[in-house]
Scaffold this active site. Structure first.
Site, PDB file in Angstrom:
ATOM      1  N   ASP A  57      -5.722  -1.890   1.823  1.00 41.95           N
ATOM      2  CA  ASP A  57      -5.796  -0.803   0.841  1.00 41.95           C
ATOM      3  C   ASP A  57      -4.430  -0.329   0.351  1.00 41.95           C
ATOM      4  O   ASP A  57      -4.360   0.463  -0.582  1.00 41.95           O
ATOM      5  CB  ASP A  57      -6.576   0.392   1.413  1.00 41.95           C
ATOM      6  N   HIS A  58      -3.363  -0.801   0.960  1.00 43.22           N
ATOM      7  CA  HIS A  58      -2.018  -0.466   0.470  1.00 43.22           C
ATOM      8  C   HIS A  58      -1.061  -1.587   0.875  1.00 43.22           C
ATOM      9  O   HIS A  58      -0.170  -1.406   1.687  1.00 43.22           O
ATOM     10  CB  HIS A  58      -1.539   0.891   0.994  1.00 43.22           C
TER      11      HIS A  58
ATOM     12  N   HIS B 237       0.126   7.451  10.712  1.00 47.10           N
ATOM     13  CA  HIS B 237       0.188   8.802  10.158  1.00 47.10           C
ATOM     14  C   HIS B 237       0.925   9.753  11.101  1.00 47.10           C
ATOM     15  O   HIS B 237       0.443  10.848  11.388  1.00 47.10           O
ATOM     16  CB  HIS B 237      -1.227   9.314   9.882  1.00 47.10           C
TER      17      HIS B 237
ATOM     18  N   TYR C 208      -4.685 -13.073  -9.540  1.00 50.27           N
ATOM     19  CA  TYR C 208      -5.447 -14.188  -8.988  1.00 50.27           C
ATOM     20  C   TYR C 208      -5.745 -14.024  -7.500  1.00 50.27           C
ATOM     21  O   TYR C 208      -6.887 -13.848  -7.101  1.00 50.27           O
ATOM     22  CB  TYR C 208      -4.684 -15.498  -9.234  1.00 50.27           C
TER      23      TYR C 208
ATOM     24  N   TYR D  48      -3.807   4.905  -5.395  1.00 48.85           N
ATOM     25  CA  TYR D  48      -5.267   4.793  -5.517  1.00 48.85           C
ATOM     26  C   TYR D  48      -5.743   5.213  -6.911  1.00 48.85           C
ATOM     27  O   TYR D  48      -6.036   6.387  -7.150  1.00 48.85           O
ATOM     28  CB  TYR D  48      -5.949   5.640  -4.447  1.00 48.85           C
TER      29      TYR D  48
END
Length: 573
Positions: A290-291, A256, A490, A357
């Site tokens: 998460d990304h 960040h 999957y 998200y």
């Protein structure tokens, strides 16, 4: 010939007007940014840079430590993540060095810095000036001319002067102003506004992310998520501020930092544009649970084509020429995300719709809005560089609907776990659930719980549903967005979400069955206590009543035995 005073004034004024008209214009900077800065689009480079820097350095606009600063203290590495707030020149170096001495000394002390710089455009301005039109990097000649116009407007370069070099002092002290630097007093770690002094167009484009990403119903704060405000997004997170394990928390900081500086994408000290055009340049940050953009892209046909064929392409051509002159045959991160309506600029958020998200409240409801549909149309234009419009629209609809399937699965599991929380049934919820560290407060399945845990906070089922929404649902969407089938059906996405769902439902059943059993035992125990002291009770015999009866019978038998024993003793006497 001696000119009359009035004529000199006219010619001077004409010269100023001519100079102003020759200043670099920035049509790539969105009009929204000029409006936000209260500038006309005809503003000079100096006016534009000054307005941008004023906003950029304003704590109220996202600069610095943020509103949660009182909860955390910087560590030594913090000065490299947020140089404007924390960087201090080294005290061990007392030398006052000239430009050439910087290079000479650092050739011995940190040779990789110097070798990288020598390969850069910064170190070879004459080479840039002499480029021929047939050279794929010829565009850099025009870029250098624009840089010099910017510097003239800002008073950092004479009207007829040319920039001699971009060396250590220019970036680490002041551009084209000093020939010597005192290590202990003058050194700075360049921030994005420093780069923007020369690269004003790119700086302004990047800063325009603040102005072009305004969510219709404030699903996200203005300008987020983006590179322009990614530091603010970091320091305004409660768990970042509260964690005593600072080195763990600062793991978020390492990605960040785009708001603060430019070397996350343009690696120092070469600052190669060609390097930053490779997908791998994005992989360090745009990856993970998460990304997982890099994993999804690299396993797609697009990514595999780049991996197989990319070494045959010319990465030195600008993005706009990648397909026509660079031989590129598949999209890259920069090729898709920098493009907007046929133009390529340092604003990567103008087509954002889902923002990675899907579980963020209001995102799904907004996906068919006029705002979102306009952005979808822009994506269609991007995709039609390689595909038909019908194919592009079909796939984007496919992506949206697939994401909504995943969201529905998550919402069902979330509702089940949240109901347990509201009823106070989560493991240890009433006996062993400490409050999170300030500034956080008690919560259910909150972001903090991904990084903070204590005793039974969070409960296992709570963390499972949180990971389902924060990790596996985004993976499903990212897999769809980057055309990686295993990435949404999957290997990642739906498959893991289905396992999450099963574990949540399984745990819910166990918790509720245990709660029902405990309630039944409590009821039986209450009856036992009542029957023990109520001999006239007309209720059917219970375990409690039976025990009480047995106790009474034993007491009576003992009393009778003692009377018989006493009577027998009297007869003998």
């Amino acid at each position: 010939m001696v000119l009359k005073p009035w004529l000199r004034r006219v010619m001077l004024a004409s010269g100023v007007l001519f100079a102003a008209s020759s200043w670099a214009n920035f049509p790539s900077v969105p009009k929204e940014t000029y409006k936000a800065l209260k500038l006309e689009q005809s503003a000079s480079p100096k006016e534009l840079h000054s307005a941008l820097v004023k906003r950029y350095k304003d704590p109220a606009q996202g600069a610095g430590r943020g509103t949660l600063a009182k909860y955390w203290e910087p560590i030594p590495m913090s000065m490299y993540f947020d140089p404007a707030s924390y960087y201090k020149p080294p005290t061990s170096m007392k030398e006052v060095a000239a430009r050439e001495e910087c290079v000479k000394c650092h050739t011995d002390e940190s040779p990789v810095w110097v070798s990288a710089w020598k390969r850069s455009s910064h170190a070879n301005l004459d080479k840039i000036r002499n480029l021929k039109p047939e050279d794929p990097t010829y565009y850099k000649k025009g870029k250098l001319e624009d840089v010099e116009k910017n510097l003239r407007s800002m008073g950092k370069l004479g009207a007829n002067d040319k920039l001699k070099e971009v060396g250590c002092i220019d970036c680490h002290v002041d551009i084209n102003k000093k020939d010597k630097a005192d290590h202990m007093k003058d050194l700075r770690m360049p921030t994005a506004d420093v780069c923007g002094t020369c690269h004003l167009q790119e700086f302004a484009e990047r800063e325009s992310e603040r102005d072009t990403l305004i969510w219709p119903n404030k699903q996200w704060p203005q300008g987020r998520p983006s590179h322009a405000l990614d530091w603010k997004a970091n320091v305004e997170v409660a768990v970042f501020a509260s964690m005593p394990q600072r080195e763990i928390a600062e793991g978020c900081s390492m990605c960040h930092t785009n708001q603060n500086k430019c070397d996350s994408c343009h690696t120092r000290h070469e600052f190669s544009a060609a390097e930053s055009r490779h997908p791998e340049a994005c992989a360090t940050c745009h990856s993970g649970v998460d990304h997982n953009n890099w994993e999804a892209y690299s396993m797609s046909k697009h990514g595999k084509t780049v991996a197989i064929m990319g070494d045959k392409w010319n990465w030195n051509v600008p993005l706009k020429d990648a397909y026509t002159k660079g031989g590129q045959a598949a999209p890259t991160c920069a090729g898709c995300h920098f493009e907007y309506e046929g133009k390529y600029i340092h604003n990567v958020v103008r087509k954002i719709r889902w923002a990675n998200y899907p579980a963020v409240p209001g995102i799904a409801e907004n996906i068919t809005s006029e705002w979102s549909e306009a952005r979808l149309d822009s994506w269609v234009k991007t995709c039609t560089s390689c595909h038909s419009e019908r194919f592009a629209r079909s796939y984007l609809e496919f992506m949206d609907k697939g994401t909504l399937h995943g969201l529905a699965k998550y919402k069902e599991a979330h509702a089940v776990a949240e109901k347990l929380y509201k009823e106070g049934l989560l493991t240890g919820q009433k006996t062993n659930r400490p409050t999170p560290l300030p500034p956080d407060k008690e919560m259910f399945a909150g972001f903090t719980q991904l990084y903070w845990s204590k005793d039974n906070n969070p409960a296992a089922i709570e963390l499972k549903v949180l990971e389902m929404g924060e990790n596996n649902l985004p993976k499903l969407h990212v897999g769809l967005a980057h055309v990686n089938p295993g990435g949404w059906t999957y290997t990642e996405g739906w498959g893991p979400m289905n396992r999450d769902y099963v574990e949540v439902m399984d745990e819910n059943t166990k918790i509720r069955e245990m709660a029902a059993l405990q309630a039944k035992v409590a009821k039986l125990d209450a009856k036992r206590k009542a029957s023990l002291f109520d001999l006239d009770s007309s209720e059917k015999i219970s375990l409690g009543g039976l025990g009480g009866g047995m106790l009474l019978a034993g007491t009576l038998a003992l009393a009778g035995w003692r009377r018989r024993e006493k009577n027998e003793s009297v007869r003998k006497d």
